[in-house]
Write a protein that holds these residues in place. Structure first.
Motif, mmCIF file in Angstrom:
data_model
loop_
_atom_site.group_PDB
_atom_site.id
_atom_site.type_symbol
_atom_site.label_atom_id
_atom_site.label_comp_id
_atom_site.label_asym_id
_atom_site.label_seq_id
_atom_site.Cartn_x
_atom_site.Cartn_y
_atom_site.Cartn_z
ATOM 1 N N LEU A 121 -3.092 -9.322 -1.419
ATOM 2 C CA LEU A 121 -2.023 -9.432 -0.420
ATOM 3 C C LEU A 121 -2.320 -8.419 0.680
ATOM 4 C CD1 LEU A 121 0.845 -10.421 0.437
ATOM 5 C CD2 LEU A 121 1.756 -8.543 -0.946
ATOM 6 N N ASN A 123 -0.686 -6.531 3.769
ATOM 7 C CA ASN A 123 0.589 -6.190 4.408
ATOM 8 C C ASN A 123 0.305 -5.376 5.660
ATOM 9 O OD1 ASN A 123 2.424 -7.251 2.528
ATOM 10 N ND2 ASN A 123 2.314 -5.425 1.243
ATOM 11 N N TYR A 125 2.153 -3.002 8.540
ATOM 12 C CA TYR A 125 3.353 -2.266 8.931
ATOM 13 C C TYR A 125 3.181 -1.764 10.357
ATOM 14 C CZ TYR A 125 4.016 -1.778 3.823
ATOM 15 O OH TYR A 125 4.155 -2.016 2.481
ATOM 16 N N LEU A 131 9.195 -1.386 3.082
ATOM 17 C CA LEU A 131 9.248 -2.282 1.922
ATOM 18 C C LEU A 131 10.218 -1.664 0.930
ATOM 19 C CD1 LEU A 131 7.769 -4.915 1.250
ATOM 20 C CD2 LEU A 131 6.094 -3.562 0.006
ATOM 21 N N HIS A 134 10.812 -2.192 -5.278
ATOM 22 C CA HIS A 134 10.664 -3.443 -6.037
ATOM 23 C C HIS A 134 9.640 -3.240 -7.136
ATOM 24 C CE1 HIS A 134 7.249 -3.460 -3.289
ATOM 25 N NE2 HIS A 134 6.642 -4.236 -4.185
ATOM 26 N N ASP A 136 6.290 -5.256 -8.992
ATOM 27 C CA ASP A 136 5.362 -6.382 -8.843
ATOM 28 C C ASP A 136 5.383 -7.114 -10.181
ATOM 29 O OD1 ASP A 136 4.836 -5.304 -6.393
ATOM 30 O OD2 ASP A 136 2.749 -4.781 -6.807
ATOM 31 N N SER A 148 -3.963 -0.667 -4.869
ATOM 32 C CA SER A 148 -3.373 -0.665 -3.522
ATOM 33 C C SER A 148 -4.180 0.251 -2.597
ATOM 34 C CB SER A 148 -1.924 -0.184 -3.666
ATOM 35 O OG SER A 148 -1.435 0.289 -2.441
ATOM 36 N N PHE A 157 5.005 6.659 0.453
ATOM 37 C CA PHE A 157 5.051 5.709 -0.662
ATOM 38 C C PHE A 157 6.072 6.228 -1.662
ATOM 39 C CE2 PHE A 157 2.745 4.131 -4.649
ATOM 40 C CZ PHE A 157 3.060 2.783 -4.443
ATOM 41 N N LEU A 173 0.652 8.552 1.839
ATOM 42 C CA LEU A 173 -0.603 7.810 1.693
ATOM 43 C C LEU A 173 -1.295 7.761 3.045
ATOM 44 C CD1 LEU A 173 0.351 4.768 -0.582
ATOM 45 C CD2 LEU A 173 -0.497 7.040 -1.228
ATOM 46 N N HIS A 190 8.468 0.574 -6.823
ATOM 47 C CA HIS A 190 7.769 1.246 -5.732
ATOM 48 C C HIS A 190 8.183 0.621 -4.408
ATOM 49 C CE1 HIS A 190 5.364 -2.217 -6.871
ATOM 50 N NE2 HIS A 190 4.954 -2.257 -5.610
ATOM 51 N N VAL A 192 7.919 1.394 0.297
ATOM 52 C CA VAL A 192 7.354 2.156 1.414
ATOM 53 C C VAL A 192 8.477 2.483 2.399
ATOM 54 C CG1 VAL A 192 5.664 2.100 3.307
ATOM 55 C CG2 VAL A 192 5.122 1.007 1.125
ATOM 56 N N ARG A 207 -0.319 0.209 10.164
ATOM 57 C CA ARG A 207 -0.854 0.498 8.829
ATOM 58 C C ARG A 207 -1.118 -0.841 8.155
ATOM 59 N NH1 ARG A 207 1.774 0.888 3.430
ATOM 60 N NH2 ARG A 207 0.351 2.084 2.127
ATOM 61 N N ASN A 209 -2.052 -2.438 4.399
ATOM 62 C CA ASN A 209 -2.172 -2.174 2.967
ATOM 63 C C ASN A 209 -2.713 -3.424 2.287
ATOM 64 O OD1 ASN A 209 -0.569 -2.542 0.115
ATOM 65 N ND2 ASN A 209 -1.286 -0.447 0.436
ATOM 66 N N THR A 211 -3.156 -5.069 -1.449
ATOM 67 C CA THR A 211 -2.910 -4.926 -2.895
ATOM 68 C C THR A 211 -3.626 -6.046 -3.630
ATOM 69 O OG1 THR A 211 -0.728 -5.944 -2.639
ATOM 70 C CG2 THR A 211 -0.774 -3.578 -3.025
ATOM 71 N N ARG A 213 -4.371 -8.068 -7.074
ATOM 72 C CA ARG A 213 -3.623 -8.464 -8.263
ATOM 73 C C ARG A 213 -4.399 -9.472 -9.106
ATOM 74 N NH1 ARG A 213 1.591 -8.727 -5.439
ATOM 75 N NH2 ARG A 213 1.632 -6.868 -4.142
HETATM 76 C C1 SIN Z 1 3.292 -3.401 -2.062
HETATM 77 O O1 SIN Z 1 4.107 -2.917 -2.820
HETATM 78 O O2 SIN Z 1 2.940 -4.597 -2.167
HETATM 79 C C2 SIN Z 1 2.673 -2.630 -0.924
HETATM 80 C C3 SIN Z 1 2.684 -1.155 -1.096
HETATM 81 C C4 SIN Z 1 2.155 -0.433 0.113
HETATM 82 O O3 SIN Z 1 2.201 -0.969 1.225
HETATM 83 O O4 SIN Z 1 1.699 0.709 -0.021
#
Ligand code: SIN
Ligand code: FE2
Length: 219
Positions: A121, A123, A125, A131, A134, A136, A148, A157, A173, A190, A192, A207, A209, A211, A213
């Motif tokens: 994924l 992401n 920002y 974020l 939540h 995962d 990540s 974070f 981070l 976790h 952000v 930024r 990120n 992740t 999985r």
């Molecule tokens: C996430 O929880 O999917 C992203 C975490 C992050 O952006 O550091």
């Protein structure tokens, strides 16, 4: 010259245990940053970033895309992994080799050998994007960790326990930092904090990120 230039990425000083099963590997991805960002751009040309809707009816402040055999999708019907990008109807872009190699190397470094993610994924920002806390938990394979990778502007974070009520710790981070969480920390909450303004040499006011999985069991 930078603070981390003299630290080999796997040295004791470059790792910080966040919880049993969770570790921050500072600057672990730094030497790969240019290649990683070129690969991000290549993926995003095929599957552009978009702001997904949440099942609760909100629009995410973070914009997302995916690569690999499966991509994470959120819409009013829920969260799930899908083989195709719902915007284009096409398969998600292939996961770049440099993504896979980095994710596997970081997982191994964190004590999770044999990590073979089939989803990444992406992401993005911009200042103010965040974020919420939540877990995962849309992956069937909860034995595999989450890897990540942070690129661009620094972020705060939030990393808590497996109980939402447990107050999360805050970690900064920076570009090139990698967090791996699995085992007893796999379902840790976790999130952000809203991104602060800034200007990063490679990414400007953003930024990114990644992740990684492992979604399916036995594959
Ligand atoms: C996430 O929880 O999917 C992203 C975490 C992050 O952006 O550091
Ligand atoms: Fe997450």
């Amino acid at each position: 010259m930078d603070l981390f230039d003299d630290l080999p990425p796997t040295s004791e000083a470059a790792r910080l245990a966040l919880a049993p099963g969770a570790v921050l590997l500072r600057a672990f991805a730094r030497q790969d940053d240019v290649a990683l960002l070129a690969a991000v751009e290549h993926v995003l040309k095929q599957a552009p970033l978009r702001h997904m809707q949440t099942p609760g009816g909100y629009t995410m402040s973070v914009s997302t895309s995916s690569c690999g055999a499966l991509g994470w999708v959120s819409d009013p019907h829920g969260y799930r992994y899908a083989a195709r990008d719902p915007v284009s109807g096409k398969h998600w872009p292939v996961m770049p080799e440099c993504f896979l190699r980095l994710a596997e190397r970081a997982a191994t470094e964190a004590g999770f050998a044999d990590f073979h993610p089939e989803a990444c994924l992406i992401n993005q920002y911009v200042p103010g994007a965040k974020l919420s806390l939540h877990q995962d938990k849309d992956e069937k394979d909860l034995l595999a960790p989450i890897v990540s990778v942070s690129l661009g502007l620094p972020a705060i974070f939030l990393f808590g326990g497996t109980d939402r009520k447990q107050r999360p710790q805050r970690y900064r981070l920076a570009h090139g930092d990698v967090v791996v969480w699995g085992g007893p920390a796999r379902l840790a909450f976790h999130g952000v904090a809203p991104l602060e303004e800034g200007d990063h040499a490679l990414l400007g006011g953003r930024r990114i990120n990644l992740t990684f999985r492992k979604v399916q069991l036995h594959q």
